[in-house]
Design a protein around this motif. Structure first.
Motif, PDB file in Angstrom:
ATOM      1  N   LEU A  29       0.830  -1.204   0.000  1.00 23.91           N
ATOM      2  CA  LEU A  29       0.000   0.000   0.000  1.00 23.91           C
ATOM      3  C   LEU A  29       0.866   1.257   0.000  1.00 23.91           C
ATOM      4  O   LEU A  29       0.562   2.239  -0.690  1.00 23.91           O
ATOM      5  N   ALA A  30       1.961   1.239   0.768  1.00 28.78           N
ATOM      6  CA  ALA A  30       2.855   2.397   0.799  1.00 28.78           C
ATOM      7  C   ALA A  30       3.532   2.596  -0.551  1.00 28.78           C
ATOM      8  O   ALA A  30       3.677   3.733  -1.022  1.00 28.78           O
ATOM      9  N   VAL A  31       3.945   1.506  -1.183  1.00 29.29           N
ATOM     10  CA  VAL A  31       4.580   1.612  -2.505  1.00 29.29           C
ATOM     11  C   VAL A  31       3.599   2.191  -3.515  1.00 29.29           C
ATOM     12  O   VAL A  31       3.951   3.068  -4.317  1.00 29.29           O
ATOM     13  N   GLU A  32       2.369   1.724  -3.480  1.00 27.65           N
ATOM     14  CA  GLU A  32       1.368   2.236  -4.427  1.00 27.65           C
ATOM     15  C   GLU A  32       1.057   3.702  -4.170  1.00 27.65           C
ATOM     16  O   GLU A  32       0.882   4.483  -5.108  1.00 27.65           O
ATOM     17  N   ALA A  33       0.995   4.087  -2.889  1.00 26.64           N
ATOM     18  CA  ALA A  33       0.721   5.491  -2.569  1.00 26.64           C
ATOM     19  C   ALA A  33       1.861   6.398  -3.028  1.00 26.64           C
ATOM     20  O   ALA A  33       1.628   7.482  -3.573  1.00 26.64           O
ATOM     21  N   LEU A  34       3.106   5.980  -2.835  1.00 22.88           N
ATOM     22  CA  LEU A  34       4.243   6.795  -3.261  1.00 22.88           C
ATOM     23  C   LEU A  34       4.385   6.806  -4.778  1.00 22.88           C
ATOM     24  O   LEU A  34       4.822   7.816  -5.357  1.00 22.88           O
ATOM     25  N   GLN A  35       3.993   5.717  -5.450  1.00 18.63           N
ATOM     26  CA  GLN A  35       3.987   5.727  -6.907  1.00 18.63           C
ATOM     27  C   GLN A  35       2.924   6.680  -7.441  1.00 18.63           C
ATOM     28  O   GLN A  35       3.143   7.357  -8.460  1.00 18.63           O
ATOM     29  N   LEU A  36       1.788   6.732  -6.773  1.00 23.56           N
ATOM     30  CA  LEU A  36       0.770   7.719  -7.143  1.00 23.56           C
ATOM     31  C   LEU A  36       1.316   9.129  -6.973  1.00 23.56           C
ATOM     32  O   LEU A  36       1.079  10.006  -7.817  1.00 23.56           O
ATOM     33  N   LEU A  37       2.059   9.340  -5.896  1.00 21.69           N
ATOM     34  CA  LEU A  37       2.654  10.645  -5.646  1.00 21.69           C
ATOM     35  C   LEU A  37       3.587  11.049  -6.789  1.00 21.69           C
ATOM     36  O   LEU A  37       3.578  12.195  -7.237  1.00 21.69           O
ATOM     37  N   ARG A  38       4.380  10.097  -7.254  1.00 17.35           N
ATOM     38  CA  ARG A  38       5.314  10.387  -8.355  1.00 17.35           C
ATOM     39  C   ARG A  38       4.577  10.601  -9.675  1.00 17.35           C
ATOM     40  O   ARG A  38       4.952  11.455 -10.477  1.00 17.35           O
ATOM     41  N   SER A  39       3.539   9.804  -9.902  1.00 15.61           N
ATOM     42  CA  SER A  39       2.817   9.952 -11.168  1.00 15.61           C
ATOM     43  C   SER A  39       2.071  11.273 -11.254  1.00 15.61           C
ATOM     44  O   SER A  39       1.875  11.820 -12.342  1.00 15.61           O
ATOM     45  N   LEU A  40       1.653  11.814 -10.111  1.00 17.76           N
ATOM     46  CA  LEU A  40       0.939  13.090 -10.133  1.00 17.76           C
ATOM     47  C   LEU A  40       1.831  14.232 -10.605  1.00 17.76           C
ATOM     48  O   LEU A  40       1.340  15.194 -11.209  1.00 17.76           O
ATOM     49  N   VAL A  41       3.117  14.145 -10.319  1.00 17.48           N
ATOM     50  CA  VAL A  41       4.054  15.207 -10.730  1.00 17.48           C
ATOM     51  C   VAL A  41       4.956  14.752 -11.867  1.00 17.48           C
ATOM     52  O   VAL A  41       5.956  15.402 -12.167  1.00 17.48           O
ATOM     53  N   LYS A  42       4.616  13.585 -12.478  1.00 14.42           N
ATOM     54  CA  LYS A  42       5.372  13.056 -13.614  1.00 14.42           C
ATOM     55  C   LYS A  42       6.816  12.744 -13.251  1.00 14.42           C
ATOM     56  O   LYS A  42       7.712  12.869 -14.104  1.00 14.42           O
ATOM     57  N   ALA A  43       7.061  12.382 -11.997  1.00 12.88           N
ATOM     58  CA  ALA A  43       8.422  12.055 -11.580  1.00 12.88           C
ATOM     59  C   ALA A  43       8.747  10.632 -11.972  1.00 12.88           C
ATOM     60  O   ALA A  43       7.888   9.811 -12.231  1.00 12.88           O
ATOM     61  N   ARG A  44      10.053  10.316 -11.999  1.00  8.80           N
ATOM     62  CA  ARG A  44      10.507   8.984 -12.370  1.00  8.80           C
ATOM     63  C   ARG A  44      10.269   8.016 -11.205  1.00  8.80           C
ATOM     64  O   ARG A  44      10.403   8.376 -10.062  1.00  8.80           O
TER      65      ARG A  44
END
Length: 261
Positions: free
Chosen positions: A246-261
């Motif tokens: 769940l933490a990995v998915e939440a942080l991946q969402l965080l990166r995708s929102l700002v188009k980060a790698r």
């Protein structure tokens, strides 16, 4: 005669913008994200922390567009930074609320829905089990340096989503679509406990049907409560394996929102 330092309006506007615009994004994140954005941290402390972070990261940021303080474009850029920062903070709130929902569901199933306490972070009454899950996920998030990952994504967002690049509405709709994910994640967290408590309640129903003279309510409620605590204690042994995806998915969402790698 000593030389006089002459500054133009454009130079002053560039210097102010290079600090003020990143400050609004950083402050919006700290005001809305869990842990730092709660009422337990005074607003003045959050503001000082925002200024300190901005001073540290400002020299390494990409060029900031020139703005005029009294121009409408400056207000639009400020609003853009606040929306981007709030979007990052609220995406983390969704992750934390999944555990709060899990605690509320378990509390209702085991008969502790009436046992509520005031949540000091939000100022509302929540079930004790929900508050326990909130403290647990907070400690896990800090122990695994989740807050450092958030700050890393925040700094990287100024490169992947620079000031003045505009907002992508698809990312906002993606964040809204994650509301269903919160409920699903909360159910998955406590699915073993709910299943075990359902079996207990079915067993009490069979006992009531087989022996109607038994006062099942006098023994069923305390027994369900005790068994619920035992089941919760057993399921907490696997909480780390449930927390990590769940933490990995939440942080991946965080990166995708700002188009980060």
């Amino acid at each position: 005669m000593p030389s006089v330092l002459a500054l133009t309006d454009a130079q002053i506007g560039t210097w102010v913008a290079s600090f003020m615009l990143p400050l609004f994004r950083v402050a919006a994140v700290l005001m809305t994200m869990p842990i730092f954005g709660t009422t337990l941290v005074p607003k003045r402390v959050r503001l000082y922390f925002s200024v300190a972070i901005t001073v540290v990261i400002a020299p390494s940021l990409p060029p900031i567009p020139e703005v005029h303080a009294l121009d409408l474009s400056a207000l639009l850029l400020i609003g853009e930074q606040i929306i981007v920062g709030a979007m990052l903070g609220l995406s983390l709130q969704l992750f934390f609320q999944a555990f709060v929902i899990a605690g509320q569901i378990v509390a209702v199933q085991m008969g502790m829905g009436f046992a509520s306490m005031v949540d000091p972070t939000n100022g509302v009454s929540v079930a004790v089990i929900g508050q326990f899950f909130t403290m647990l996920v907070t400690l896990l998030f800090l122990a695994m340096n989740g807050h450092l990952v958030v700050f890393e994504v925040l700094v990287e967002s100024f490169t992947t989503l620079p000031v003045g690049s505009g907002l992508d509405l698809t990312h906002i709709w993606e964040l809204v679509g994650r509301l269903g994910w919160v409920l699903g994640a909360g159910l998955l967290l406590v699915l073993p406990a709910i299943t075990a408590l359902l079996v207990v309640n079915v067993a009490f129903g069979v006992m009531t049907r087989a022996a109607p003279q038994l006062n099942i309510f006098s023994i069923g409620f305390p027994l369900t409560l005790v068994l619920g605590m035992v089941i919760l204690w057993i399921t907490l042994g696997d909480i780390l394996n449930q927390y990590q995806p769940l933490a990995v998915e939440a942080l991946q969402l965080l990166r995708s929102l700002v188009k980060a790698r």
